[in-house]
Design an enzyme around this catalytic site. Structure first.
Site, PDB file in Angstrom:
ATOM      1  N   GLU A  81       2.309  10.071  10.031  1.00  0.00           N
ATOM      2  CA  GLU A  81       0.997  10.116   9.397  1.00  0.00           C
ATOM      3  C   GLU A  81      -0.068  10.630  10.361  1.00  0.00           C
ATOM      4  O   GLU A  81      -1.001  11.337   9.958  1.00  0.00           O
ATOM      5  CB  GLU A  81       0.618   8.732   8.869  1.00  0.00           C
ATOM      6  N   ASN A 113      -2.407  13.692   1.081  1.00  0.00           N
ATOM      7  CA  ASN A 113      -1.051  13.660   0.541  1.00  0.00           C
ATOM      8  C   ASN A 113      -0.196  14.817   1.049  1.00  0.00           C
ATOM      9  O   ASN A 113       0.897  15.053   0.513  1.00  0.00           O
ATOM     10  CB  ASN A 113      -1.093  13.697  -0.990  1.00  0.00           C
ATOM     11  N   ARG A 166     -10.276 -11.008 -11.748  1.00  0.00           N
ATOM     12  CA  ARG A 166     -10.969  -9.721 -11.859  1.00  0.00           C
ATOM     13  C   ARG A 166     -11.512  -9.213 -10.527  1.00  0.00           C
ATOM     14  O   ARG A 166     -12.401  -8.375 -10.491  1.00  0.00           O
ATOM     15  CB  ARG A 166     -12.093  -9.799 -12.884  1.00  0.00           C
ATOM     16  N   LYS A 183      -6.325   1.961  -1.596  1.00  0.00           N
ATOM     17  CA  LYS A 183      -5.228   2.107  -2.555  1.00  0.00           C
ATOM     18  C   LYS A 183      -4.338   0.879  -2.483  1.00  0.00           C
ATOM     19  O   LYS A 183      -3.865   0.500  -1.410  1.00  0.00           O
ATOM     20  CB  LYS A 183      -4.391   3.353  -2.248  1.00  0.00           C
ATOM     21  N   ARG A 207      -9.681  13.881  -1.157  1.00  0.00           N
ATOM     22  CA  ARG A 207      -8.747  12.852  -0.692  1.00  0.00           C
ATOM     23  C   ARG A 207      -7.289  13.240  -0.924  1.00  0.00           C
ATOM     24  O   ARG A 207      -6.384  12.752  -0.257  1.00  0.00           O
ATOM     25  CB  ARG A 207      -9.045  11.521  -1.377  1.00  0.00           C
ATOM     26  N   LYS A 214      -9.354   9.876   8.025  1.00  0.00           N
ATOM     27  CA  LYS A 214      -9.098   9.278   6.715  1.00  0.00           C
ATOM     28  C   LYS A 214     -10.354   8.600   6.189  1.00  0.00           C
ATOM     29  O   LYS A 214     -10.650   8.660   4.982  1.00  0.00           O
ATOM     30  CB  LYS A 214      -7.938   8.290   6.787  1.00  0.00           C
ATOM     31  N   HIS A 228       7.738  11.922  -0.914  1.00  0.00           N
ATOM     32  CA  HIS A 228       7.964  10.750  -1.770  1.00  0.00           C
ATOM     33  C   HIS A 228       9.221  10.909  -2.603  1.00  0.00           C
ATOM     34  O   HIS A 228       9.928   9.924  -2.880  1.00  0.00           O
ATOM     35  CB  HIS A 228       6.750  10.528  -2.677  1.00  0.00           C
ATOM     36  N   HIS A 272       3.564  14.505   1.124  1.00  0.00           N
ATOM     37  CA  HIS A 272       3.964  13.386   0.276  1.00  0.00           C
ATOM     38  C   HIS A 272       4.553  13.821  -1.055  1.00  0.00           C
ATOM     39  O   HIS A 272       5.333  13.070  -1.648  1.00  0.00           O
ATOM     40  CB  HIS A 272       2.766  12.463   0.029  1.00  0.00           C
ATOM     41  N   HIS A 324       9.480   5.579   5.369  1.00  0.00           N
ATOM     42  CA  HIS A 324       8.451   6.402   4.722  1.00  0.00           C
ATOM     43  C   HIS A 324       8.034   7.580   5.598  1.00  0.00           C
ATOM     44  O   HIS A 324       7.985   8.729   5.142  1.00  0.00           O
ATOM     45  CB  HIS A 324       7.240   5.523   4.395  1.00  0.00           C
ATOM     46  N   GLU A 349      -9.944   9.974  -5.212  1.00  0.00           N
ATOM     47  CA  GLU A 349      -8.960  11.059  -5.145  1.00  0.00           C
ATOM     48  C   GLU A 349      -9.125  12.067  -6.282  1.00  0.00           C
ATOM     49  O   GLU A 349      -8.197  12.387  -7.006  1.00  0.00           O
ATOM     50  CB  GLU A 349      -7.526  10.503  -5.140  1.00  0.00           C
TER      51      GLU A 349
END
Length: 1595
Positions: free
Chosen positions: A209, A286, A145, A167, A282, A268, A293, A289, A305, A278
């Site tokens: 990025e 993206n 956990r 993330k 946030r 960031k 993506h 993206h 990427h 997000e």
């Protein structure tokens, strides 16, 4: 794998000085250099104590850093906790790459941690890039956990992106990062020293990025990145090093590196702090993206990427522009900045094409496919796409992503655009449209400002492909430095005063004709003072640019003393401009032909002030084209301080001087572009104002409204600085009649589309004065003719114009929108979009992005401002856009004299229907002397000069296509010749190197007196000198060595024909992937052990044969063997296999890790695979790894089987579909065929494998998927294509569980996958035919459930109910008397059956479940194939087809098959004898067109001595005169097989000819029948034995 470490020896701590960045209230981000000691010290001092530390990394990084971190762990603990028991440091090493980022790997790590008794106080560290960080973070988030977590990113991308924010995720079959959690790391240690080992491509990957972050957040940071690409690149790639532990020891590059990374990390961190989960802010991270993506999901792992995100950033910026929130200047700056860091910016970017392949790129990036991927993106909210919309660089429209309609995104990512008519309300509105800056003025201003002195602020500069190319080229030459002001609206140019230097690489100009022509002169100004002798600059472009002319300009510059040469095609780019100290641009009197392009004139004028002498430019050669553009150049030069004197109509004087840059220069809007919105108003009846183009314009096209639109019926108001046009009612335009558009040639396309619907005033418009438009981005005149025809408009093109015959708007094609091909020409696209805005059904414009050349936002303007309907379109591929397909480029042969170039070349030309030329013979013909005479009289240099001139003409003009060109042995000695050969390869041609057995060649040359002796050394010395040159100038290779087992000269000829057919695409020799197929895996250590007969049995039923290179004896000790020797040994093995089997070869080097035996290096394996492509292997098996994408991009015509083998079945579990799906995606990214192999633990694994196949396999996207092992055998039965098989004659199977073709067929039949079929022989009398025995033996040998019987019939119609209509009918043989009468029952005939006029084979072509009907019967004739095969085997190499002649006895149906067979063999002279001469005359009349000579003789004694005699008369009692057999090495074939020895064969045998009995032909033609029915390689031995057993018993 895992390990445990004890405390190491104590040394002094080396604690770095760091910069800490706050995130979520804690300074958790640590930036610095050489952080290992600092990291452990900080962890032990500041974080909660842990009993166990788990460091996870991959095998690549483990080799570099693991020992260092282990050692540092012990040192730090010893200093901080001296004497205390140290905690455990456990390490876990993963396989590198995206495939490790899966639920399966996560479970493996967790299970290992449980096994190591890790508890809740464990701290997990991720040492690696984004894959390691995402995966290990997710492990930490869920293990017990949640346990402590530390990120140690090692890539630039991970440092600035994935390591920050918490993330974590793994990939699944549904997409990337769809299962994960937010779990914040307690520390992020960014050790920038590790970046010095970063590959250049990974640098670019990370910079995507960095640029993205600046684009959404910090305009000032974006300005720095934009202006400092070289400095940033140098900082990242060299900023590591041993220094930098402290601030005092840090280099300038290290300080720059830390600045860039820390700035991006701060942004960031700020965003994450304010929106950790997000919910809004946030989401800005993206940017790029949403679309990026989707692209990544289709192209990974071949494309990284960051590369996908870079394309996504540009496309999402275009979305913002389309919505009206972002200006084109910002879009252009963003794209230019990304390109400066080596990143792609478009979906068809050359970088992506090189990585994936153009065809694959188009297939995978279909717009709808990308939209489908975006639908499951976790960043969506319901059905809305959340896109970050820029308002300007450094700021977004909202502090969160914006919801954007699917239709708008689809429009932006589409290749084409569908334009629909503008509604009447939209057209009626008065609009104001400001076109972008003039391309012509922008390019001239850029060049003069760069060459000038001082600083110039250029406003309203056109931001387009062309001007970006010009600006980039000027910067590459060091001509200027630049900066941007006013949010990019103003370009600040700091001129370099004409001091240029050599660019670091070739200057690529795309299709920018203006830049190409201007820079052809500019490059001569480069200062070569510090350059090496022979230094040069190459100007190059895309395929179309390499066709556009520049010869008049180059001729003038050469005549002036400039050193310029054509690198490829004479008269076009690429150009190589040579530099030498003191040469430069001479100046003085220059004569220039200016009847093709005014840009030639402007090119010289613009550089003239910097010439070594004042320039007097005289224009010669006819009427000067486009004078207004020359006037524009002269006027602008005056504005920049250089006056040009026009002393005569076609003569200009330019004194020496220098440009003095004005402080500000405002570029006029582009007058050519302004014609489109004005024409829109004209054709729709609307009103449009262009505010900055008027009568005072420098541009000739500004007269378009007054000289073209007003006569067509428009109301025109023009002031000095603006133009307003109101069109007449729709359909009321008037034709122009005759109009000279020479002052505004680029505007003729706009006039032509209006003329297409201008039915008033006679309805015909004749445009003249536009000859230069034939040589623009395309042949625009022909393009307008062809594309207007799609609307039903008739045009007639001329050398200097076009006639347009108008049609009423309502009469234009209306059922389906016409699809307009734009030829990559912006003006074609924009002109036809105007016509589509009024045409009843609109039109599809196939190339949306070509408008980027001058007006990138045109589609936005057309839709948003003018009101036309605009939506995305994905136009279907057109096989050939213009005309019929061009013939394949010629095949060139190089190699030593005496190796057989001419002999093999002639054989290939005959077999493939090509022309042939021997360049030595051609040279002697043209020069009028023999080669020895040329060398004796003029020397070797003169001979080589002749050779180069003729080779260039051969490859570009005289023999450029559909020819086999045999070069002289020394052609590669001259550098110019090597360049010509390489250019031929670059254009898609084949150059085949013949690798000799030098002992044979030397022996031949010792006897050859037709060529001069070598100038230095013997033949062996010459070959050693040339060996590497031959290899470097060729892309295919054939081993010519008749001493190899089973590789006599006839086998070498067959191999060469096969290679040329493969290289040209004429005979691809590929497996049909629409039906089940197999390849047999050879396992012997030496291919030579398979005698041809034995191999024929082994490959029976297979469709290809696999050469398992790793199992060859030559591979023993490959880890230490000499690579060149080993490759040569494998080449010999490959050549033997090709000599003995016609089947496609699957070339495989299986590594030990994937179940094979190869133990050599990766570089050796890649060398072998590349060699296989060069040798013409039809299939190359490449394991999916880091090398596979490179091989895929270099595969030529070979198909790559991208394979992944899991010999233990522990990772590739079909039930764990995310890993299998990931591997499939990776395989498809680097292969034409995917191959996934696992291991079956239970029988259910076979079902799971088949279900996976059902989901993913198709003929278009083939998949080989199966399980190894005894339990996995059923998966081989169910494998859809290219199943690996073994054979009892092989000593061992290549893999566990491999079975035979017969076993697979038997199992498929039992499973109901292979229905029983019935075959029969039809005719009468047939009772004693051996055909049933032959075919039934074949079926039995392959385990096929079929049967072959007899169907006695004298009437063809009786066959329908009895046989052909039967549901289980499979095919039939047909004999007398039905061969002709069966033809009407066929639905189609093969060309052979149609020409022969007889059918002996019926092939069922319906699907497996369909009933047989007349619509599914194909009639063929294999009699001629039987003759061809038998003659080929029996003929002596001495009797080539070129010199052979034949006699055919008989004139019936079998004689027709014999005649056709001789034609197929290339025999050109044939005699025919028949007792009934009239029948022979009829036969000759039917086939005369196929031969040089086909003649009837009255009696056998009249025959000139033939080399082949074919008898076709059954029970023939003719006497054959002895003189017929006077020739040596002849072949006699008799089609009759009763009696065994016919009179013809008896006579031939007496004269020691080769004889072919009729029974051999029967077997041969039956083998072809079997192959056509079963689509498998026939078991020839079994079939032949069955026939001979029957034959011997009956005769």
């Amino acid at each position: 794998m895992a390990g445990s470490d004890k405390q190491t020896a104590v040394r002094a701590l080396q604690l770095a000085e760091v910069e800490r960045i706050s995130i979520l209230g804690s300074e958790s981000i640590v930036c610095g250099f050489h952080l290992a000691d600092y990291m452990w010290t900080d962890i032990f001092s500041s974080l909660a104590a842990a009993s166990t530390y788990v460091l996870v990394t991959d095998s690549n990084l483990a080799a570099l850093y693991l020992d260092k971190y282990r050692e540092s762990f012990g040192v730090a603990w010893a200093h901080l906790r001296a004497g205390a028991a140290a905690p455990r440091l456990l390490t876990y090493v993963l396989a590198p790459g995206e495939t490790s980022k899966s639920r399966a790997t996560k479970s493996e790590i967790e299970d290992w941690m449980f096994g190591e008794r890790c508890t809740r106080d464990t701290l997990v560290l991720a040492l690696g890039g984004g894959v390691i960080g995402d995966l290990v973070g997710y492990v930490a988030a869920t293990f017990m956990r949640g346990v402590g977590f530390v990120q140690v990113p090692t890539s630039l991308l991970a440092m600035v992106d994935s390591s920050i924010g918490g993330k974590t995720a793994v990939d699944t079959a549904a997409g990337k990062n769809l299962v994960g959690a937010f779990w914040q790391p307690q520390r992020i240690f960014m050790d920038m020293a590790v970046l010095s080992t970063l590959p250049a491509r990974e640098f670019s990957n990370g910079m995507a990025e960095v640029i993205k972050t600046a684009a959404i957040w910090d305009a000032a940071e974006f300005d720095v990145l934009e202006a400092s690409a070289d400095e940033v690149r140098r900082a990242v790639l060299t900023g590591g090093g041993s220094a930098g532990l402290t601030l005092a020891t840090r280099t300038a590059e290290q300080r720059m590196l830390q600045r860039v990374i820390a700035a991006s990390a701060r942004v960031k961190a700020h965003v994450v702090t304010h929106d950790e989960r997000e919910t809004g802010l946030r989401g800005l991270l993206n940017f790029g993206h949403t679309i990026g993506h989707a692209i990544e999901a289709q192209l990974a792992p071949a494309v990284l990427h960051g590369e996908c995100v870079a394309v996504g950033c540009v496309l999402e910026a275009e979305v913002a522009r389309r919505m009206g929130h972002l200006g084109e200047v910002s879009v252009a700056r963003l794209a230019r900045c990304l390109r400066a860091y080596g990143l792609p910016t478009a979906m068809d970017d050359p970088l992506l094409c090189a990585l994936v392949g153009k065809a694959q790129l188009r297939e995978r990036l279909q717009p709808q496919r990308l939209m489908d991927v975006m639908r499951v993106d976790k960043k969506n909210v319901g059905t809305q796409k959340r896109v970050v919309v820029l308002a300007r660089l450094g700021a977004t429209l909202e502090p969160k992503p914006t919801n954007v309609d699917d239709a708008l995104i689809l429009e932006v990512i589409s290749r084409g655009v569908l334009v629909r008519p503008a509604p009447g309300t939209a057209a009626a509105a008065a609009v104001v449209v400001t076109p972008p800056g003039s391309k012509s003025i922008s390019n001239r201003a850029l060049q003069m400002a760069a060459l000038g002195q001082g600083t110039c602020r250029i406003r309203n500069l056109l931001h387009s492909d062309d001007t970006q190319v010009m600006l980039a080229a000027l910067q590459a030459m060091g001509g200027c430095s630049i900066a941007w002001e006013d949010d990019g609206a103003t370009l600040v140019v700091h001129g370099g005063g004409g001091q240029l230097h050599m660019p670091p690489a070739d200057v690529y100009l795309g299709n920018a004709g203006t830049a190409a022509r201007f820079l052809a002169t500019t490059a001569n100004l480069i200062n070569a003072g510090s350059s090496a002798a022979g230094s040069s600059t190459v100007l190059t472009g895309n395929a179309r640019m390499k066709q556009r002319p520049c010869a008049p300009l180059v001729d003038a510059l050469r005549a002036n003393g400039c050193d310029i040469e054509y690198v490829e095609r004479e008269g076009s780019l690429p150009l190589r401009v040579g530099h030498a100290a003191g040469r430069g641009f001479p100046g003085g009197h220059i004569q220039l032909a200016a009847s093709v392009s005014s840009q030639y004139v402007s090119s010289i004028l613009l550089c003239a002030p910097y010439a070594q002498e004042p320039v007097r430019l005289e224009l010669v050669g006819g009427k000067v084209i486009s004078q207004p553009y020359i006037d524009m150049t002269v006027a602008m030069m005056a504005q920049f301080g250089c006056a040009v004197q026009r002393v005569a109509a076609n003569e200009y004087i330019v004194p020496r001087g220098a440009y003095r840059n004005p402080s500000e220069y405002v570029v006029e809007s582009d007058a050519s572009s302004a014609t489109y919105p004005l024409a829109f108003a004209a054709i729709t009846g609307g009103q449009c104002t262009v505010p900055n183009i008027g009568s005072a314009s420098l541009q000739g096209d500004a007269r378009f409204a007054v000289d073209v639109l007003r006569p067509m019926g428009c109301t025109v108001e023009q002031t000095a600085t603006s133009t307003t046009v109101r069109g007449p009612p729709r359909g009321a335009l008037r034709a122009l009649g005759d109009i000279d558009m020479e002052p505004m040639t680029d505007a003729f396309l706009t006039a032509a589309v209006l003329a297409a619907v201008a039915t008033g005033g006679g309805g015909v418009t004749r445009i003249r004065g536009i000859a230069n438009q034939h040589v623009k981005e395309c042949d625009r005149i022909v393009a307008m003719r062809d594309e207007l025809a799609r609307f039903g408009v008739e045009c007639l093109d001329h050398a200097d114009g076009i006639d347009v015959h108008a049609r009423a708007l309502a009469e234009l094609c209306s059922a389906v929108p016409p699809s307009v091909h734009c030829y990559d020409d912006h003006r074609v696209a924009m002109s036809f979009s105007v016509l589509a805005s009024a045409a009843p059904s609109g039109a599809e414009i196939r190339e949306r992005r070509c408008v980027g050349k001058t007006w990138p936002q045109w589609w936005d303007v057309l839709a948003r401002d003018l009101g036309a309907g605009v939506s995305g379109a994905d136009p279907a591929e057109e096989a050939e856009e213009l005309g019929s397909p061009a013939p394949a480029l010629s095949t060139v042969i190089v190699g030593m004299r005496g190796v057989g170039k001419s002999t093999l070349g002639r054989a290939a030309a005959r077999a493939l229907g090509l022309a042939f030329v021997d360049m030595d013979e051609e040279l002697e013909r043209v020069v009028g002397k023999t080669i020895p005479q040329i060398i004796a009289a003029d020397g070797w240099d003169a001979f080589r000069a002749h050779e180069t001139r003729l080779l260039e003409l051969a490859l570009t003009r005289d023999f450029a296509a559909a020819t086999v060109v045999a070069c002289g042995g020394g052609v590669v000695e001259a550098e110019a010749n090597r360049a010509l050969l390489l250019r031929h390869i670059a254009r898609g041609g084949a150059v085949v190197c013949l690798t000799p057995n030098m002992q044979h060649v030397a022996a031949f040359l010792a006897r050859d007196a037709t060529r001069p002796a070598y100038a230095a050394g013997d033949a062996h010395d010459v070959y050693e000198r040339r060996r590497e040159l031959y290899a470097a100038c060729s892309n295919y290779e054939l081993l010519v060595d008749a001493s190899l087992p089973h590789a006599d000269w006839s086998a070498i000829e067959r191999a060469f024909v096969r290679l040329v057919g493969f290289a040209t695409g004429a005979r691809a020799n590929r497996v049909d992937l629409t039906r089940p197929s197999h390849f047999v895996s050879l396992t012997a250590p030496d291919v030579a052990t398979y005698a041809p007969a034995r191999l024929a049995a082994i490959v029976a039923g297979a469709h290809a044969v696999e050469l398992r290179v790793d199992l060859l004896e030559a591979m023993a000790g490959s880890e230490s063997a000499d690579a060149a020797v080993l490759v040569a040994d494998v080449f010999r093995q490959f050549s033997i296999l090709r000599a003995v089997s016609p089947l496609p070869i699957v070339f495989t080097v299986r590594t030990a890790a994937q179940g094979g035996a190869f133990a050599g290096s990766d570089s050796l394996r890649l060398r072998l695979l590349r060699a296989a492509v060069r040798w013409g292997a039809e299939y190359v098996d490449a394991e999916v790894d880091a090398h596979a994408p490179a091989l895929y991009s270099e595969r030529g015509r070979s198909l790559v089987i991208a394979s992944f083998h899991d010999p233990t079945g522990t990772r590739l579990r079909w039930g764990r579909s995310e890993f299998a799906a990931e591997m499939l995606q990776r395989a498809r990214a680097c292969g034409d065929i995917a191959k996934l192999i696992s291991f079956a633990h239970t029988w259910d694994d076979n079902i799971a494998c088949r279900e996976f196949v059902d989901r993913h396999h198709s003929a278009a996207t083939p998949l080989i998927a199966l399980n190894m092992g005894y339990t996995g055998q059923m998966s081989r039965v169910l494998c859809p294509v290219l199943t690996p098989v073994t054979h009892p004659l092989l000593a061992a199977a290549a893999a566990p569980g491999q079975i035979t073709v017969a076993q697979i067929n038997q199992a498929r039949a039992i499973a109901g996958l292979l229905p029983t079929r019935r075959f029969a022989l039809c005719g009468s009398p047939i009772a004693h035919s051996p055909s049933p025995a032959m075919h039934n033996a074949g079926f039995a040998a392959l385990g096929l459930p079929h049967s072959y019987g007899l169907c006695e019939a004298t009437e063809a119609q009786l066959l329908m109910p009895a046989l052909f209509d039967s549901p289980d009918f499979g095919g039939a043989s047909v004999t007398i008397p039905l061969k002709e009468s069966v033809i009407p029952l066929m639905s189609a005939l093969t060309p052979a059956a149609r020409r022969i006029g007889a059918v002996n084979t019926v092939i069922r072509t319906a699907g497996a479940s369909a009933s047989a009907t007349t619509s599914s019967l194909l009639g063929d004739n294999t009699d001629y194939l039987g003759i061809v095969g038998c003659l080929t085997r029996a003929s002596s190499p001495a009797n080539s087809a070129a010199t052979a002649s034949a006699l055919v006895v008989g004139a019936g149906g079998t004689a027709r098959a014999a005649i056709y067979a001789l034609h197929s063999l290339g025999i050109r002279t044939v005699l025919v004898y028949n007792r009934t001469k009239s029948r022979a005359d009829s036969l000759v009349a039917d086939f005369a067109d196929l031969f040089d000579s086909l003649t009837v003789i009255d009696k056998l004694s009249d025959a000139v001595v033939p080399t082949v005699i074919i008898g076709t008369v059954p029970a023939c009692d003719l006497l054959f005169p002895d003189e017929l057999f006077a020739g040596r090495c002849g072949v006699a074939l008799d089609m009759a097989y009763k009696p065994r020895w016919t009179p013809l064969l008896e006579a031939a045998k007496r004269h020691e000819w080769s004889v072919v009995p009729g029974v051999d032909v029967l077997i041969e033609q039956g083998i072809h029948q079997f192959e056509k029915w079963t689509h498998a390689t026939p078991p020839t031995a079994a079939m032949s034995e069955a026939v001979h057993a029957k034959y011997d018993a009956n005769f």
